[in-house]
Design a protein around this motif. Structure first.
Motif, mmCIF file in Angstrom:
data_model
loop_
_atom_site.group_PDB
_atom_site.id
_atom_site.type_symbol
_atom_site.label_atom_id
_atom_site.label_comp_id
_atom_site.label_asym_id
_atom_site.label_seq_id
_atom_site.Cartn_x
_atom_site.Cartn_y
_atom_site.Cartn_z
ATOM 1 N N GLN A 84 0.819 -1.202 0.000
ATOM 2 C CA GLN A 84 0.000 0.000 0.000
ATOM 3 C C GLN A 84 0.857 1.258 0.000
ATOM 4 O O GLN A 84 0.355 2.357 -0.016
ATOM 5 C CB GLN A 84 -0.911 0.012 1.224
ATOM 6 C CG GLN A 84 -1.940 -1.090 1.223
ATOM 7 C CD GLN A 84 -2.997 -0.896 0.169
ATOM 8 O OE1 GLN A 84 -3.506 0.200 -0.003
ATOM 9 N NE2 GLN A 84 -3.331 -1.933 -0.561
ATOM 10 N N ARG A 113 -14.658 -0.934 -0.807
ATOM 11 C CA ARG A 113 -13.882 -2.107 -0.418
ATOM 12 C C ARG A 113 -14.739 -3.382 -0.394
ATOM 13 O O ARG A 113 -14.323 -4.432 -0.859
ATOM 14 C CB ARG A 113 -13.300 -1.826 0.973
ATOM 15 C CG ARG A 113 -12.277 -2.801 1.411
ATOM 16 C CD ARG A 113 -11.927 -2.513 2.854
ATOM 17 N NE ARG A 113 -10.981 -3.473 3.316
ATOM 18 C CZ ARG A 113 -9.684 -3.280 3.306
ATOM 19 N NH1 ARG A 113 -9.187 -2.169 2.840
ATOM 20 N NH2 ARG A 113 -8.868 -4.214 3.749
ATOM 21 N N HIS A 374 -1.332 -0.480 -9.869
ATOM 22 C CA HIS A 374 -0.521 -0.320 -8.657
ATOM 23 C C HIS A 374 -0.631 1.096 -8.110
ATOM 24 O O HIS A 374 -0.607 1.300 -6.893
ATOM 25 C CB HIS A 374 0.926 -0.725 -8.919
ATOM 26 C CG HIS A 374 1.091 -2.219 -8.917
ATOM 27 N ND1 HIS A 374 1.100 -2.961 -7.759
ATOM 28 C CD2 HIS A 374 1.191 -3.103 -9.937
ATOM 29 C CE1 HIS A 374 1.215 -4.240 -8.057
ATOM 30 N NE2 HIS A 374 1.269 -4.365 -9.378
ATOM 31 N N SER A 377 -3.854 1.199 -6.327
ATOM 32 C CA SER A 377 -3.739 0.491 -5.056
ATOM 33 C C SER A 377 -3.005 1.356 -4.028
ATOM 34 O O SER A 377 -3.420 1.463 -2.864
ATOM 35 C CB SER A 377 -2.997 -0.824 -5.288
ATOM 36 O OG SER A 377 -2.674 -1.414 -4.075
ATOM 37 N N LEU A 382 -7.969 1.088 -5.138
ATOM 38 C CA LEU A 382 -8.178 -0.338 -5.399
ATOM 39 C C LEU A 382 -7.701 -1.091 -4.173
ATOM 40 O O LEU A 382 -6.515 -1.063 -3.847
ATOM 41 C CB LEU A 382 -7.322 -0.735 -6.624
ATOM 42 C CG LEU A 382 -7.546 -2.108 -7.228
ATOM 43 C CD1 LEU A 382 -8.935 -2.206 -7.852
ATOM 44 C CD2 LEU A 382 -6.501 -2.370 -8.310
ATOM 45 N N ARG A 383 -8.638 -1.732 -3.488
ATOM 46 C CA ARG A 383 -8.249 -2.399 -2.253
ATOM 47 C C ARG A 383 -8.742 -3.836 -2.241
ATOM 48 O O ARG A 383 -9.651 -4.193 -2.981
ATOM 49 C CB ARG A 383 -8.817 -1.651 -1.047
ATOM 50 C CG ARG A 383 -8.083 -0.343 -0.810
ATOM 51 C CD ARG A 383 -8.696 0.445 0.303
ATOM 52 N NE ARG A 383 -9.985 0.990 -0.077
ATOM 53 C CZ ARG A 383 -10.706 1.776 0.697
ATOM 54 N NH1 ARG A 383 -10.310 2.075 1.897
ATOM 55 N NH2 ARG A 383 -11.855 2.251 0.273
ATOM 56 N N ASN A 386 -5.510 -7.976 -5.732
ATOM 57 C CA ASN A 386 -4.136 -7.861 -6.210
ATOM 58 C C ASN A 386 -4.118 -7.020 -7.490
ATOM 59 O O ASN A 386 -4.695 -7.421 -8.507
ATOM 60 C CB ASN A 386 -3.591 -9.267 -6.471
ATOM 61 C CG ASN A 386 -2.132 -9.247 -6.888
ATOM 62 O OD1 ASN A 386 -1.630 -8.234 -7.381
ATOM 63 N ND2 ASN A 386 -1.463 -10.365 -6.700
ATOM 64 N N PRO A 387 -3.483 -5.856 -7.462
ATOM 65 C CA PRO A 387 -3.497 -4.975 -8.640
ATOM 66 C C PRO A 387 -2.963 -5.654 -9.891
ATOM 67 O O PRO A 387 -3.455 -5.403 -10.994
ATOM 68 C CB PRO A 387 -2.565 -3.821 -8.231
ATOM 69 C CG PRO A 387 -2.363 -3.929 -6.784
ATOM 70 C CD PRO A 387 -2.695 -5.313 -6.346
#
Ligand SMILES: NC(=O)C1=CN([C@@H]2O[C@H](COP(=O)(O)OP(=O)(O)OC[C@H]3O[C@@H](n4cnc5c(N)ncnc54)[C@H](O)[C@@H]3O)[C@@H](O)[C@H]2O)[C@@H](O)CC1
Ligand SMILES: Nc1ncnc2c1ncn2[C@@H]1O[C@H](COP(=O)(O)OP(=O)(O)OP(=O)(O)O)[C@@H](O)[C@H]1O
Length: 433
Positions: A84, A113, A374, A377, A382-383, A386-387
């Motif tokens: 993060q 989320r 990424h 993220s 984006l949470r 996995n990006p």
């Protein structure tokens, strides 16, 4: 005269060095400023989120029918978490005109989320979910990573992508990858290739920045100079398999990892990984995009036994785990994407036409999407997912959609250039409608 010349060259080299040092410092300062800006934006988003949740909890119970389900989904599924932390260059691309407009744009675009977790829970939890449903479910996640186009941005903010590849035999592959990155939405696309490939690649497109350095004696330093400015790297299209070029590629990968740059490895880059898996093993911003042959070679190199081709899904999972939960895309009739936790198939309709270069379109697009994912993220947009997986799925959808659209126009004569022509409209159809 000779001495004068020598001194002149030395001074130019020093001037160049200090220029790059200053440039790097400038970029770092800019990144810090943007990180602070993001933190402010994030804080405002959280406040907005609290306000909205206050409003929705005040609604009658019937309007929020799944409180317990949502609560249980708030936990991320078994999915390798992405870092993060904000990293150099990444913060830059999500900067928006003002905190206020930014909040509003994000609020309307982004799944919260719980919704993101729900999408992945459906993927991983429900075997009965049809592929069509899966594609429809995950597309909103991809939409959420696409940076908005605004007049306030400067050139470079939406992505500066580098392609390591291009040699005497292969000039098309790096071109396809680099131009695809631009057409997807990167602002700048660099190709680092051998000297004899450079003029050829330049002649295909004035839009590309082409560096004829890959076979020069100081190739690594030449490429390293550019790394502070790159947001994503694609290693392998048209790289060839000469030891010297593979050695350079390896060192560039090492340097890029140290800078936390997302790295897509394809084609001959996978040849390198097959010889030396440790070059990318465990790097969470690494993505491998093998075709079946490349996959088989890599699998057998890691597992020291012949691959059983009856269960691709299992093989993809196993290889991803063996590579340290790296994101893998096994390309084929169905593209299979895994980060070792589970497997996501992408099977949106393409066509029966398999012209060379489609994989380069995929890897070039993925270079950009990986950077966007990424960055999203890191910014908290984006949470729970996995990006790299989101980006990989996006690139597969896009490639297949381009293939389908190009085939509708050109049928059997479809080539990768025809597919590249379709990137704009395919992207819009999939991710902007
Ligand atoms: N115009 C160009 O410059 C192009 C250059 N390319 C480059 O060519 C180099 C070699 O790439 P290759 O992909 O040929 O690698 P390989 O030399 O490892 O060949 C792989 C072979 O596997 C075959 N294959 C693929 N999928 C298969 C499947 N499911 N089952 C059985 N066989 C399968 C393909 O026909 C190919 O001949 C790379 O650097 C690549 O980037 C390609 O990207 C194509 C376009
Ligand atoms: N049988 C298939 N049916 C539908 N789509 C396919 C099929 N095989 C491949 N594709 C699509 O083409 C993309 C590229 O896969 P391909 O196997 O051609 O890669 P590649 O061999 O690495 O390409 P390149 O020619 O660039 O080296 C895949 O991601 C997928 O979207």
């Amino acid at each position: 005269m000779e001495k004068l010349m020598e001194r002149f060259l030395e001074q130019s080299a020093q001037a160049e060095d200090s220029f790059y040092r200053m440039e790097e410092q400038r970029l770092q300062a800019e990144d810090r400023r943007r990180e602070a800006e993001h933190a402010r934006e994030l804080h405002m988003l959280q406040m907005l989120g609290q306000m909205f949740s206050g409003v929705s909890s005040a609604r009658p119970a019937s309007s929020s029918s799944t409180p317990s389900k949502t609560a249980s989904l708030a936990r991320p599924p078994t999915f390798s978490g992405a870092s993060q932390s904000l990293t150099r260059g990444q913060s830059a691309q999500l900067r928006r005109p003002s905190p206020q407009t930014d909040c509003l744009t994000q609020q309307s675009q982004v799944l919260n989320r719980d919704q993101q977790a729900l999408v992945f829970e459906r993927y991983y939890g429900l075997g009965s979910t049809s592929h069509r449903d899966m594609d429809d479910d995950i597309l909103p996640l991809i939409k959420s990573i696409v940076p908005p186009l605004t007049s306030k941005k400067h050139k470079g903010q939406d992505g500066r992508i580098g392609i390591i590849g291009g040699c005497q035999d292969y000039t098309g592959a790096p071109y396809f990858a680099a131009i695809s990155a631009l057409k997807v939405g990167a602002d700048l696309s660099h190709v680092f290739c051998t000297k004899d490939a450079a003029t050829v690649i330049k002649s295909y497109s004035p839009e590309l920045i082409v560096h004829p350095v890959l076979d020069s004696p100081n190739a690594v330093e030449e490429i390293e100079k550019w790394l502070p400015r790159l947001h994503g790297l694609v290693v392998g299209p048209g790289l060839g398999r000469e030891d010297l070029l593979l050695k350079t590629a390896k060192e560039v990968i090492e340097k890029s990892k140290a800078r936390d740059i997302p790295i897509v490895i394809d084609a001959d880059g996978l040849w390198l990984v097959t010889q030396q898996p440790s070059v990318i093993q465990g790097y969470q911003k690494g993505i491998l995009t093998p075709n079946f042959m490349e996959f088989t070679r890599l699998y057998e190199s890691l597992h020291h036994e012949p691959m059983d081709s009856r269960d691709h899904q299992r093989n993809v999972m196993q290889l991803s785990v063996a590579m340290g939960n790296l994101t893998l895309v096994l390309k084929g009739e169905q593209d299979l994407i895994s980060d070792g936790s589970n497997v996501i198939p992408c099977s949106i309709e393409g066509s029966g036409r398999r012209c060379g270069g489609q994989g380069d379109l995929l890897s070039g697009s993925l270079g950009v999407l990986a950077h966007w994912a990424h960055a999203a993220s890191a910014a908290g947009t984006l949470r729970s997912v996995n990006p790299s997986v989101v980006a990989a799925f996006g690139a597969c959808c896009l490639t297949r959609q381009c293939n389908s659209q190009a085939f509708q126009r050109h049928g059997r004569s479809t080539t990768t250039s025809d597919m590249i022509q379709e990137i704009g409209s395919a992207f819009k159809k999939l991710f902007e409608s």
